[in-house]
Design a protein around this motif. Sequence first.
Motif, PDB file in Angstrom:
ATOM      1  N   LEU A  62       0.880  -1.309  -0.006  1.00  0.00           N
ATOM      2  CA  LEU A  62      -0.059   0.082   0.159  1.00  0.00           C
ATOM      3  C   LEU A  62       0.880   1.252  -0.068  1.00  0.00           C
ATOM      4  N   GLU A  91       2.245   2.061  -3.537  1.00  0.00           N
ATOM      5  CA  GLU A  91       1.068   2.684  -4.304  1.00  0.00           C
ATOM      6  C   GLU A  91       0.547   3.815  -3.698  1.00  0.00           C
ATOM      7  N   VAL A 120      -0.783   4.829  -1.142  1.00  0.00           N
ATOM      8  CA  VAL A 120      -2.221   4.858  -0.538  1.00  0.00           C
ATOM      9  C   VAL A 120      -2.160   5.616   0.853  1.00  0.00           C
ATOM     10  N   ALA A 167      -2.243   9.380  -0.017  1.00  0.00           N
ATOM     11  CA  ALA A 167      -3.439   9.767  -0.742  1.00  0.00           C
ATOM     12  C   ALA A 167      -4.659   9.822   0.148  1.00  0.00           C
ATOM     13  N   LEU A 168      -4.691   8.798   0.936  1.00  0.00           N
ATOM     14  CA  LEU A 168      -5.970   8.707   2.027  1.00  0.00           C
ATOM     15  C   LEU A 168      -5.956  10.091   2.843  1.00  0.00           C
ATOM     16  N   ASP A 217      -8.110  11.796  -0.938  1.00  0.00           N
ATOM     17  CA  ASP A 217      -8.143  11.316  -2.391  1.00  0.00           C
ATOM     18  C   ASP A 217      -9.427  10.332  -2.876  1.00  0.00           C
ATOM     19  N   THR A 227     -10.402   8.711  -5.165  1.00  0.00           N
ATOM     20  CA  THR A 227     -10.371   7.832  -6.266  1.00  0.00           C
ATOM     21  C   THR A 227      -9.788   6.352  -5.560  1.00  0.00           C
ATOM     22  N   LEU A 228      -9.485   6.202  -4.386  1.00  0.00           N
ATOM     23  CA  LEU A 228      -8.889   5.257  -3.932  1.00  0.00           C
ATOM     24  C   LEU A 228      -9.520   3.832  -3.945  1.00  0.00           C
ATOM     25  N   TRP A 229     -11.031   4.004  -4.213  1.00  0.00           N
ATOM     26  CA  TRP A 229     -11.734   2.770  -4.098  1.00  0.00           C
ATOM     27  C   TRP A 229     -12.503   2.423  -5.510  1.00  0.00           C
ATOM     28  N   GLU A 262     -16.117   6.809  -6.543  1.00  0.00           N
ATOM     29  CA  GLU A 262     -15.582   7.988  -6.530  1.00  0.00           C
ATOM     30  C   GLU A 262     -16.441   9.043  -6.064  1.00  0.00           C
ATOM     31  N   ARG A 286     -10.623  -0.856   0.635  1.00  0.00           N
ATOM     32  CA  ARG A 286      -9.829  -0.797  -0.520  1.00  0.00           C
ATOM     33  C   ARG A 286      -9.155  -2.337  -0.833  1.00  0.00           C
TER      34      ARG A 286
END
Length: 544
Positions: free
Chosen positions: A23, A26, A28, A31-32, A36, A38-40, A45, A333
């Motif tokens: 993760l 990536e 993640v 980003a979380l 963000d 778009t993660l899922w 989204e 995720r």
Amino acid sequence: MDMSVTFGDEAVAAEASEAVRRLAEEGVPQALSNGDPTLWGPEAESEARMRLGWLDLPTTSRELLPEITKLVERARAENLEHVVLAGMGGSSLAPEVICATADVPLTVLDTTDPGQVRRALADRLDRTILVVSSKSGSTIETDSHRRVYEKAFRDAGIDPADRIVVVTDPGSPLEQLAIESGYPVILADPNVGGRYSALTAFGLVPSALAGAEVIRLLDDAAEVRPRLAEGSEANPGLTLGAALGTAALAGRDKLVLEDGLSPINGLPDWIEQLVAESTGKQGKGILPVVGADPTEAEDEIVAGIDTEADVQVDGPLGAQFLVWEYATAIAGRLLGINPFDQPNVAESKENTARILRESGDGPLPTGTPALVDGPVEVYGELPAHVKDLSGVLTHLLEQIPDRGYLAILAFLDREAAFDVPVPPEASFEEITDIWAAHDPASLQGLLAIRTDRPVTFGWGPRYLHSTGQYHKGGPQNGVFLQLTGAVEEDLEVPGKPYTLGRLQLAQALGDLDAQRGRGRPALRLHLTDRKAGVRYLLDAAREV
């Protein structure tokens, strides 16, 4: 106290460590932390874009503190010492944990049981302040509570505008009603979903009125917040989410929650809603098991709150809230689901509305009992050889599939057992035994020792706003035992064509329809005499 996640199971630790590394590669965690959406995936989204405000609550919720302080000061000045919270799911579970941990009294109404509501009404109405809490502003249970209390206040010569506080989202029907009625309104962050709302106005307002130190919750959450951007095992939310997600993917999707040694009181009940409603969809999910001992089954993982377990989660309550929310988003995720929607929750609500509408003023469609044993009527399909209640319970246990579970769902008064008289000279242990002998929740333990599969327990309609999503949207391996009871003294819902007792039974029947429509084994036990029925049922369970 520092926030940490440690492991007592080497296999879980190894899988979690690998997932954390992947993760982090990536991007993640960062980003979380940055929100963000778009993660899922693309399908999630748009929902995620409106549901990530919980990440910033340790800071943004501080803006509410002056307004909350004014409410508290007014309540103290007017000697309004009995705080009643009318709310369901995300609107009630966090305040219940906060107040229990702070050891301050809060009466929670997350029920449609007329007996439980009558008990609250009879308790210091002249010194009661009611918090009406609903994100949508249209929750049927909470709307019913508001109507009942408005009438009770007026009948007592009290202006409801002096006693009712509203917590809701901006633009909800409840906000408009509050403005028209002159009720104080505190608006919650609309970019936070109900089950992620512990640190919003939904969690803070009733807790502060009850006497909890809510700023400490925000301080503890703020202290752990920077670590949620880290891409290593120093990030407790990432580590916990990786552990839960990888364990579920490996088949360990029953999450037994323990808090026996924790100074935090009742957190598993809050985690249950968060995890079950967030992950239980598309035939996938993690089933939290609260109030039951581990069985060492291969599909089980044990999480301890300040308690040694496969995964041990240590830290203060405010930080626990934020870390578990982050972990649930990470687990979502890994499972490939949207952790912010609840696609199956509306089904039982719609069934309830249909049943009330189609029955009009007539009896509800309860059907004919397949068996009557003493004060208990059994509704549902039974094999010919089942002749008594212990046989019914044995039959249900035999129907639990491999990797399945039994859910006991009680549409009853969850406080009735405490009304049972106890001898003045009784010890604490003796009093506890007396209460347990009259408590429907004792059925969970009695049946759990008779199967190697998980047995969960939920109070209705409370669970409809919690594990109800998992039961309908998660893996279809559940077996359902529903408990209902005769109402001796009902309570009108002013302005509505139903009573609380009628609504309660319609909710039970509506959810039962949802489970039977999925082909799941589901029986309803109706107690024609509640007190005698509970004792009879528990005795039957001991004979299984």
